[in-house]
Scaffold this active site. Structure first.
Site, PDB file in Angstrom:
ATOM      1  N   LYS A 125       0.807  -1.227   0.000  1.00  0.00           N
ATOM      2  CA  LYS A 125       0.000   0.000   0.000  1.00  0.00           C
ATOM      3  C   LYS A 125       0.839   1.276   0.000  1.00  0.00           C
ATOM      4  O   LYS A 125       0.372   2.315  -0.450  1.00  0.00           O
ATOM      5  CB  LYS A 125      -0.892   0.042   1.252  1.00  0.00           C
ATOM      6  N   VAL A 152      -6.370  -3.590  -1.092  1.00  0.00           N
ATOM      7  CA  VAL A 152      -7.625  -3.219  -0.429  1.00  0.00           C
ATOM      8  C   VAL A 152      -8.465  -4.476  -0.247  1.00  0.00           C
ATOM      9  O   VAL A 152      -8.806  -5.149  -1.224  1.00  0.00           O
ATOM     10  CB  VAL A 152      -8.421  -2.187  -1.255  1.00  0.00           C
ATOM     11  N   GLY A 154      -7.644  -7.374   1.125  1.00  0.00           N
ATOM     12  CA  GLY A 154      -6.961  -8.678   1.073  1.00  0.00           C
ATOM     13  C   GLY A 154      -7.449  -9.466  -0.132  1.00  0.00           C
ATOM     14  O   GLY A 154      -7.310  -9.028  -1.262  1.00  0.00           O
ATOM     15  N   GLY A 207      -2.244 -11.806  18.109  1.00  0.00           N
ATOM     16  CA  GLY A 207      -1.635 -11.594  16.789  1.00  0.00           C
ATOM     17  C   GLY A 207      -2.515 -10.779  15.848  1.00  0.00           C
ATOM     18  O   GLY A 207      -2.225 -10.669  14.660  1.00  0.00           O
ATOM     19  N   GLU A 210      -0.247  -5.454  15.743  1.00  0.00           N
ATOM     20  CA  GLU A 210       1.218  -5.463  15.746  1.00  0.00           C
ATOM     21  C   GLU A 210       1.744  -4.952  17.097  1.00  0.00           C
ATOM     22  O   GLU A 210       1.017  -4.308  17.848  1.00  0.00           O
ATOM     23  CB  GLU A 210       1.751  -4.504  14.660  1.00  0.00           C
ATOM     24  N   ASP A 221      -3.429   2.873   8.042  1.00  0.00           N
ATOM     25  CA  ASP A 221      -3.675   1.762   7.118  1.00  0.00           C
ATOM     26  C   ASP A 221      -4.994   1.978   6.353  1.00  0.00           C
ATOM     27  O   ASP A 221      -5.041   1.837   5.126  1.00  0.00           O
ATOM     28  CB  ASP A 221      -3.722   0.443   7.907  1.00  0.00           C
ATOM     29  N   LYS A 225      -5.814   2.844   2.082  1.00  0.00           N
ATOM     30  CA  LYS A 225      -6.815   2.175   1.242  1.00  0.00           C
ATOM     31  C   LYS A 225      -7.808   3.182   0.669  1.00  0.00           C
ATOM     32  O   LYS A 225      -8.277   3.034  -0.461  1.00  0.00           O
ATOM     33  CB  LYS A 225      -7.511   1.088   2.049  1.00  0.00           C
ATOM     34  N   GLY A 316      -4.764 -11.742   5.350  1.00  0.00           N
ATOM     35  CA  GLY A 316      -4.499 -13.184   5.316  1.00  0.00           C
ATOM     36  C   GLY A 316      -3.639 -13.552   4.129  1.00  0.00           C
ATOM     37  O   GLY A 316      -3.818 -13.013   3.042  1.00  0.00           O
TER      38      GLY A 316
END
Lengths: 341, 341
Positions: A125, A152, A154, A207, A210, A221, A225, A316
């Protein structure tokens, strides 16, 4: 189709795994015969103009060593730029990690590939958020294709829905939940009445967030997008600095409870409607956008088809790799078209 | 592109209205220059090989009279089949009303058009529900295109999302809310605790349900759409008679309350997962499929991209007309491709 793969993390490894196990379908159904001629990671490269043995590459990577450790084709410390300029290929798949400060090293990888006459598929990105208009101009100037479906949503085909399925219509506004981590945090806060700091901590343990969570929770983030959607779908020539961005650090349990009393909730929404921005926003619980957990959701407001919403996982490895595969098929399809004209 | 328009109700009128007001875009951006050479309604036809004056056609229709009343080009009592066989055109847009008993008159319109070498775009579920495999075979045999985006989801690009945006992936299951009327009824029952009969009555008053509501509430309309999805997206050669279909007449307030206590609700869901069927089904309120009011929603379960859900209005004149326009653009695009091979 000869491919240089720059960055060999979870997306790159999933992609080579798909190449291995779906070759028959991609060749037979789509005429795509991918041949990975080079893979670059932080330790160097493996290069074979006849096509690397992907099974072997995956095994090396699973041992935790650099791809350059390959005895036959490994080249230690060879830089991505050197690989791109010295290896013959049609497409560079750029899957290095995102950096929104200056877009590097992805930005240089992409520009170098364009100048070498190579098409580019990226999941990164950063370069797009900082330089979308310049990059698409450069691709056009060099007459190469540039695709970035995985940036955008995934694996969820958000960009493709707008571009391919609403042809002939006019998209007048876009709004969406574009970051799974913040949506997970807001969902947990709202449903379990746990304050922000505590949810963030458990999200980090699981998880979902971060160690340095600022890219997600400060809205950066999602903002990246929004820039991509605004440029690609709504033809607005903007970059990250043109956006008003507010993250979710200020959202309290009291805010969520007040919203709930009105039948609403608070989500981190990216909006393009005249202006582009990202901010925590109160929306109705019955709005199709109102998805829970790590899901992403985007609503396109179109002139004729009305409001169309797409929902899916926003991240993912296998999912994002599937977006890269679709982009490669799209380039293959457009190239076949071009050859005929 | 010369077009014969069979059926001039709300979808047909909205389509000609779009042709009038978006000609510049469709020509410039997509190379589609639509010329409506014939329109047929129940009273007869208007035919002009040079292209009808669509402004005038809309005015005649708005007066409530048949299109055949046009003094210059009207032909009273001319049948659709006669118009199709005697008028030169590239595409028939079949927008007559749905009949799931024998598919007529739409079925004959479509077959006649195919045999005359014309491409067909239809919004009519009946012929597809009863004879999908035979119709696609016939189109292929006659080397013509057959498109029907408006039959599932109205203007929401449900079929196109699966077909165009999940290329290279494998769809292993599909489930969806495919009928707005029943979803409106179930939403009202669940949210306002009003029993089925009362909600049905008010839905009829509001125009959300037909005077004879059985197509909707007995699940037939949803079942037609399941047949289309199963054939087109999942390559299952089935027709309406192969489905188990159960409507919403048996759903009680007590059922909804029991579901609510488990955090769920009851929706009329069409499922294709091995078997294809339609039945009231308990789903989680946090499932992206769980939309309210007259919305439709479909989830595609794919091997790599995961679960992708699309939501939008499932009906409406301008919306469905926009699906017809997209199908025409798609045919135009494929024809250009064909000419080059």
């Amino acid at each position: 189709m000869r491919i240089i793969l720059v960055g060999y993390g979870v997306v790159g490894q999933n992609l080579t795994n798909m190449f291995l196990h779906r070759r028959q379908e991609t060749v037979k159904d789509y005429g795509l015969n991918p041949k990975v001629v080079a893979i670059v990671d932080k330790g160097g490269a493996a290069i074979n103009p006849k096509g690397l043995d992907l099974e072997k590459m995956l095994t090396i990577k699973k041992r935790g060593s650099t791809i350059a450790a390959d005895k036959e084709f490994g080249v230690r410390d060879m830089s991505p730029l050197k690989v791109i300029t010295s290896t013959e290929a049609e497409v560079v798949v750029e899957a290095s990690s995102t950096n929104v400060k200056n877009g590097e090293p992805g930005l240089s990888h992409i520009k170098t590939a364009f100048k070498a006459g190579m098409h580019v598929v990226t999941t990164n990105k950063g370069p797009l958020a900082l330089a979308f208009p310049a990059l698409t101009d450069l691709a056009e100037y060099n007459k190469v294709f540039f695709r970035f479906s995985g940036t955008v949503g995934g694996g969820t085909p958000v960009l493709e829905l707008a571009k391919k399925c609403l042809a002939g219509d006019r998209i007048t506004a876009t709004r969406g939940i574009l970051n799974g981590t913040t949506n997970y945090i807001l969902t947990e806060m709202s449903e379990k009445h746990v304050p922000f700091d505590e949810v963030l901590e458990s999200a980090q343990k699981l998880g979902y967030a971060e160690t340095d969570p600022s890219m997600d929770i400060d809205g950066t983030d999602a903002a990246c997008k929004v820039v991509i959607l605004a440029n690609w779908i709504m033809n607005k020539k903007i970059t990250l600095k043109d956006l008003d961005v507010k993250g979710i650090r200020g959202v309290t349990l009291a805010d969520l409870e007040k919203a709930a009393m009105r039948g609403n909730t608070i989500k981190l929404i990216g909006t393009i409607n005249g202006k582009a921005r990202v901010a925590p926003t109160e929306i109705s619980r019955s709005d199709p956008l109102c998805v829970s957990g790590v899901l992403n959701a985007v609503t396109f407001v179109s002139e004729f088809a009305g409001e169309v919403t797409i929902i899916g996982r926003g991240a993912g490895g296998p999912e994002t790799a599937s977006a890269v595969l679709r982009d490669l098929l799209d380039i293959r399809y457009n190239l076949a078209d071009k050859l005929l004209t």
